[in-house]
Design a protein around this motif. Structure first.
Motif: not given
Length: 323
Positions: A139-165
């Protein structure tokens, strides 16, 4: 058996649960956030999973509450990171008290979750704790990924699915797995429970993304289009950024880079781009796919048909929600 019996038992135990007394500044925020309600779907799933295999489902009530306490701990800390002023229509803990109290109270909630999980048979403590510890880290890993995405515009669908997983779905999976472990279900069965909850959880979050844009404001319970206004990296935006070309891409990029804009106009314009690109249909297809995977997992579980039907019906109510 009716879901009401599970809900009543949970509510009674919630009222009886003591988190600590002194100093009150440490424990009052815990009682406060736990009193704000919520769907309580995670502990309900634990109880229903236990009931699949035993009549003595009440023995799972306190461990089930551990999942709910942990979930609310994550909300308390998420609210700090998001600087959110409200939670379920009430001031967040860091607003009502302060940031330091919210951090420390959240820490104690995590400790309380472990204490509640100890209310299981001795031979089951090690596997239950091991799986919970791994889930909590994820859960903490996913939260950190979500925060990392805030400064990225190249997030892929696979990365996003892994983050919400990681951020949301593994806890739903664990809630069901926990019920199976408490009831003594075999490894294959607990795996089906876990994967079913995880797949339903991914579909659940994708549907939340969809409802934020296309939901009925009267039913959704929060501002429709909020994710668009905030440029939040949702499934819909990630897919649109991947699909958009030419003038459509230029228009989308323009809305994403503006610092001053009319909120209603931006929501309308970006939604129109989603419509043009068929993003809603793509999202609905993914949602239906994950829900179908989850129910396929549940159908593999060997348990009493009526008891399994109760779990499946509850899961269907979750996936058919409009708020």
């Amino acid at each position: 058996m009716s879901p009401t019996a599970f809900i009543d038992e949970l509510q009674n135990e919630l009222q009886l649960t003591q988190y600590g007394q002194h100093p009150p500044e440490l424990y009052d925020p815990i009682r406060y956030i736990m009193s704000l309600g919520g769907k309580r779907m995670r502990p309900l799933l634990t109880l229903m999973a236990t009931y699949l295999f035993t009549d003595d489902w009440q023995k799972a009530v306190r461990p089930a509450l551990a999942v709910e306490v942990f979930h609310n701990f994550t909300l308390m800390h998420d609210d700090i990171m998001d600087q959110a002023p409200l939670r379920r229509g009430h001031p967040t803990v860091h607003e009502k008290w302060n940031h330091n109290i919210a951090i420390l109270s959240g820490d104690v909630m995590l400790v309380n979750a472990y204490q509640l999980l100890l209310n299981v048979e001795a031979d089951k403590i090690k596997p239950i704790m091991a799986r919970f510890t791994r889930t909590a880290a994820e859960v903490c890993e996913g939260q950190q990924m979500d925060m990392n995405f805030e400064t990225r515009w190249d997030v892929t669908e696979a990365e996003y699915i892994e983050m919400i997983r990681l951020k949301t779905s593994v806890l739903l999976g664990y809630a069901l797995e926990l019920g199976g472990l408490i009831a003594g279900a075999d490894d294959v069965t607990t795996r089906h429970l876990y994967e079913g909850g995880m797949n339903i959880g991914i579909g659940f979050q994708l549907k939340d993304d969809l409802l934020d844009v296309y939901g009925d404001p009267a039913k959704f319970g929060k501002q429709v289009g909020g994710d668009i206004i905030a440029n939040k990296k949702t499934f819909l935006l990630i897919e649109a950024l991947e699909q958009a070309k030419g003038t459509v891409k230029d228009e989308l990029d323009s809305w994403l880079t503006r610092t001053e804009f009319d909120k209603a106009e931006k929501v309308q314009a970006v939604t129109a781009i989603y419509d043009q690109l068929g993003i809603r249909q793509i999202a609905e297809s993914r949602i239906n796919d994950y829900f179908a995977r989850g129910f396929a997992n549940f159908n593999e579980i060997r348990a009493d048909a009526d008891r399994k039907a109760l779990l499946i019906q509850f899961a269907k109510q979750l996936v058919e929600r409009e708020s």
